[in-house]
Design an enzyme around this catalytic site. Structure first.
Site, short mmCIF file in Angstrom:
data_model
loop_
_atom_site.label_atom_id
_atom_site.label_comp_id
_atom_site.label_asym_id
_atom_site.label_seq_id
_atom_site.Cartn_x
_atom_site.Cartn_y
_atom_site.Cartn_z
N SER A 187 33.98 -20.53 -29.60
CA SER A 187 32.42 -21.20 -29.05
C SER A 187 32.67 -21.99 -31.09
CB SER A 187 31.12 -20.06 -29.29
OG SER A 187 30.39 -20.74 -28.79
N HIS A 191 33.18 -17.78 -20.27
CA HIS A 191 32.87 -18.10 -21.24
C HIS A 191 33.32 -17.51 -22.18
CE1 HIS A 191 31.91 -20.96 -24.90
NE2 HIS A 191 30.97 -19.28 -25.50
#
Length: 242
Positions: free
Chosen positions: A79, A213
């Site tokens: 990320s 995620h």
């Protein structure tokens, strides 16, 4: 000569301990070196940074100090960490003082993408709800009032850093890039992950692993195997085992 050093940047708000399990799971040909930024863990007393360029400036001396004797480094980030890993790879390649063997980016769109959750400036509750809604993940420590007060400054600074980031769009690497996402990640889809192809002139691969995620939080083993496989394709067949 020592094996390859896997320089690892965590997601927003996290610190080096996120990679604690990785030491035991990594291949014998891979040493894990988490990057510790200000505002967390051993550097808790230092103000957290809010710009990617400042974070890269802070990380580079750490990396150079640890990279001595290694064949080279592979940069990993998840990320926000993916952006930090990419920008650090660009700096290392420009300075040519530490060999970069590869770049592994996880759970992130390409650097030209606007990473805007709309979270900066919200109240604490709204901020945390926005981040959790976007990522599908919330660390249990954030439900403890005292721990939440301690952890929020670094998390807020990291989210602001990600939202402010703008790539120059001019640096293309000559190292292999592996881009990975969770197959059920609703924040980063396959097309967004594929944007990383634009940052390299050599081999580019994408892979999906089970989960959302934050797929790597519970099961980092499959990701580490992908990283080792990617490095083996880039190096002589026996070099990771030296």
């Amino acid at each position: 000569m020592k094996p390859t050093l896997l320089v690892s940047f965590p997601h927003a708000g996290a610190g080096p301990s996120f990679f604690a399990q990785w030491w035991n799971l990594a291949s014998p040909g891979l040493d894990v070196a988490p990057v510790g930024l200000p505002g967390r863990e051993k550097r808790f007393a230092e103000p957290p940074l809010e710009y990617v360029s400042d974070a890269v400036d802070d990380a580079l001396p750490q990396i150079r100090a640890q990279a001595g004797g290694y064949r080279g480094v592979c940069l990993f980030g998840h990320s926000l960490g993916a952006v930090l890993a990419y920008e650090t790879a660009c700096r290392l390649r420009a300075d040519a003082d530490v060999p970069v063997m590869g770049l592994v980016v996880s759970g992130s769109a390409g650097p030209a993408h606007r990473h805007d959750l709309g979270a900066t400036g919200l109240s604490d509750d709204a901020f945390l709800a926005t981040v959790e809604r976007a990522t599908g993940y919330r660390h249990e420590a954030l439900d403890e009032p005292e721990l939440r007060e301690l952890l929020l400054p670094a998390l807020r600074a990291d989210i602001a850093m990600h939202e402010r980031y703008r790539s120059s769009g001019t640096t293309v690497l000559d190292v292999p890039v592996l881009a990975v996402r969770g197959a059920e990640d609703h924040l980063i889809d396959a097309e967004m992950l594929g944007q990383w192809q634009e940052v390299t002139t050599t081999r580019f691969d994408t892979r999906s692993l089970p989960g959302g995620h934050m797929y790597l939080a519970d099961s980092p083993g499959p990701l580490l195997r992908l990283i080792c496989d990617s490095l083996e394709r880039a190096l002589p067949s026996d070099s990771l085992r030296e």
